[in-house]
Design an enzyme around this catalytic site. Sequence first.
Site, PDB file in Angstrom:
ATOM      1  N   ASN A   2     131.020  43.908  44.292  1.00 53.98           N
ATOM      2  CA  ASN A   2     130.283  44.052  43.914  1.00 53.98           C
ATOM      3  C   ASN A   2     129.948  43.174  42.473  1.00 53.98           C
ATOM      4  OD1 ASN A   2     131.707  46.062  42.689  1.00 53.98           O
ATOM      5  ND2 ASN A   2     129.455  47.687  41.745  1.00 53.98           N
TER       6      ASN A   2
ATOM      7  N   GLU B 173     137.044  54.145  37.731  1.00 46.42           N
ATOM      8  CA  GLU B 173     135.548  54.308  37.208  1.00 46.42           C
ATOM      9  C   GLU B 173     135.109  54.408  38.611  1.00 46.42           C
ATOM     10  OE1 GLU B 173     131.709  51.802  37.471  1.00 46.42           O
ATOM     11  OE2 GLU B 173     132.511  50.743  35.315  1.00 46.42           O
TER      12      GLU B 173
ATOM     13  N   CYS C 187     127.347  50.364  40.802  1.00 47.28           N
ATOM     14  CA  CYS C 187     128.011  52.116  40.537  1.00 47.28           C
ATOM     15  C   CYS C 187     126.806  52.735  39.905  1.00 47.28           C
ATOM     16  CB  CYS C 187     129.554  52.410  40.127  1.00 47.28           C
ATOM     17  SG  CYS C 187     130.407  51.330  40.731  1.00 47.28           S
TER      18      CYS C 187
END
Length: 533
Positions: free
Chosen positions: A175, A271, A305
Site C-alpha cells: 500500500n 506495525e 493502516c
Amino acid sequence: MTATDIAPEALADLPAARPAWVNDAVLTRLTRWVEREEGSTAVVSPLAPYDQRPTAAVPTSSPDAVAAAVAGARVAQKPWATRDFADRAAVMLRFYDLLVERQDQVIDLIQWEMGKSRFSAWQEILQVGNIARHYARHGAAYLKDNKVRGAVPGLSRVKEVRVAKGVVGIISPWNYPLYLGVGDAIPALLAGNGVVSKGDDQTALTLLWARDLMAEAGLPTELWRIVVGDGPTVGGALIDHVDYICFTGSTRTGRLVGARAGERLIGASLELGGKNPLIVRADADLDKAVAGTIAAAFANTGQMCIHTERVLVHRDVYDEFKQRLVRAVKRLTLGQTFDYSVEVGSMASAAQLATVVAHVDDAVAQGATVLAGGRARPDLGPLMYEPTVLEGVTPSMTVCLQETFGPVISLYPVAHDNEAIAKANEGSYGLSASIWSQDIAAAEAMATLIRAGSVNINDGAGLAAASIEAGMGGMGDSGLGRRHGAEGIRKYTESQTVASIRGMSLAVAGEDIEKFVKQGNAQLKLLRKLRVR
C-alpha cells in the site's frame, strides 16, 4: 456488483497503463537487483490495477538465494559500520537529492503497480524525503554514546554505546511501497547495518527503483539486497537468517512473524492493522472536521493502516456533520490518471476490492444505510469503488470492528466524551485515532484515555505520522515497536555497556573480604546521607 463481474471486453478497451518511459532496458536495469540463483527462470507478473494487465515479469528468489543475500550483506556490513556516520549520512543526502529530482519516475511506478491517485503517490516522496533528511542530520545524536556514573566515583568510567545489529530484514506491504519499503531501510542503513528487503510482489518495481537510485547515491553494492517472492517461503527464509526483522502488514501475519522471530531470539518491530476511530466533539469546527475526515478516510483509497474507519460524532452536531460530510464525499473525483486531476484512485487488487464489497454488502444486508457510495465503478476502472459512508452499523456486522482497508467509513452518534472514548477503545486494535475540538486541553486529556499509538487533534491521520521526530506504532493487536524518532533508528542497534577502572580492582579475596565489606557498608551509609542516587 462483485469484484468478479467485470466484463473482459471492458478491460480490452482500456488503454495500457504502463508508463511510456518504462522500456525493456529500464526493466532489465531494475530487475538486476533481485537476488536469485543462477539459471533460475522463476518470475512473478502482478496485474496493474488500472487495466488488469501484467506490469512486468520480475524474477523471484529461492530460500537459498535469501540465505546468500543475507550472507553477502553481512560481509558488506562490517566495513560499512566502521565508516564515520557523516560518510553514511552523505549517501542518504545524495539519495534525497536524486529522489526529489526524479520523483516523477517513481510516482509513475507507484501508480502503475498500486493504482493510487497521483497526490497519494506524491505523499510517499514527501515522507521518504523527510525521513532521509532527518536521520542524516540527527541520526548521530540519536546514536551517540551515553556516559553514566560508574560503580566507583572518580575512578571508574561507564558508557552505553550503540552497536549495529548486523543484518536487518524488512518485509513491507504494497500500500505504501516507497514509504514503508525505503523509509524503514534508511535508518537501518544509517545505524551501520546491512539490509535485506522483501517488498510485496505487487509493487516490486518501486522498491527496485529505489535500490537502483541508492546505488547511484553511493551506497555499497552488496549492502542492501532485494528479494522477491511469496511471504511464507521468502519472508520466512528472511526471518530465519537476519539479526532483526521489521514487518508491516496484517495482524494475522504479524503474529506469525513475531513467533518465528521469537524462536530465534531476534528482535522484531511489527506495525499491523487498525480500525481507527475519529471523534467529533460538540465544539468542533464542522467544516474542518469534515475535510479532515475525508482526508483520513479516503486518501490512498482508504488503503492505509492509519486511515479512519469509524467516525464517532456528538449527537448535538451529528445531523449537521452527517449532511456536510455526505455532500463533500459525493463531490470527490474518482478515476485513473497519471496526473493530479482525481482525488480517489483505484483499489490495488481484485482481492482487496472483494473485501470491500463483502463488508459493505454484509452491512447493508443486516440493515445498515448507505449514505454515499456503496458500489463498484467498473465504468471508471476495473477495481474502482466509490467512497462510502455507512450509518446504522451494529456489532454483528463485519465492517463494525474488522479492518476493511478500503474507502469505507461508518458514522456513530455518541452522547458524551466518555461514550466516545469507550467506543473508540472497542475492538482489539490500537494504531491511530483522531479528535476534533476547539478545546485543545480537553482533547489532549481525552487522548491519554484512548488506546492508540498516535492521537491526532484537529487532524485526521497524517499529523502524527508526518512528525518524523516522534515515534509511530501501535498498541494491542496493532503491533509493537515504533518507527520514526529516536526509537526508529535505535531499534536497529544493540545497547552495549563499556566500563573501565583505574588505580584499583573490584576483585577481592581471602583476608581482604571483611575489610572490603566494612568499607562497602560505610560507603552505602555515606551515600544515603549525602543523598547520592
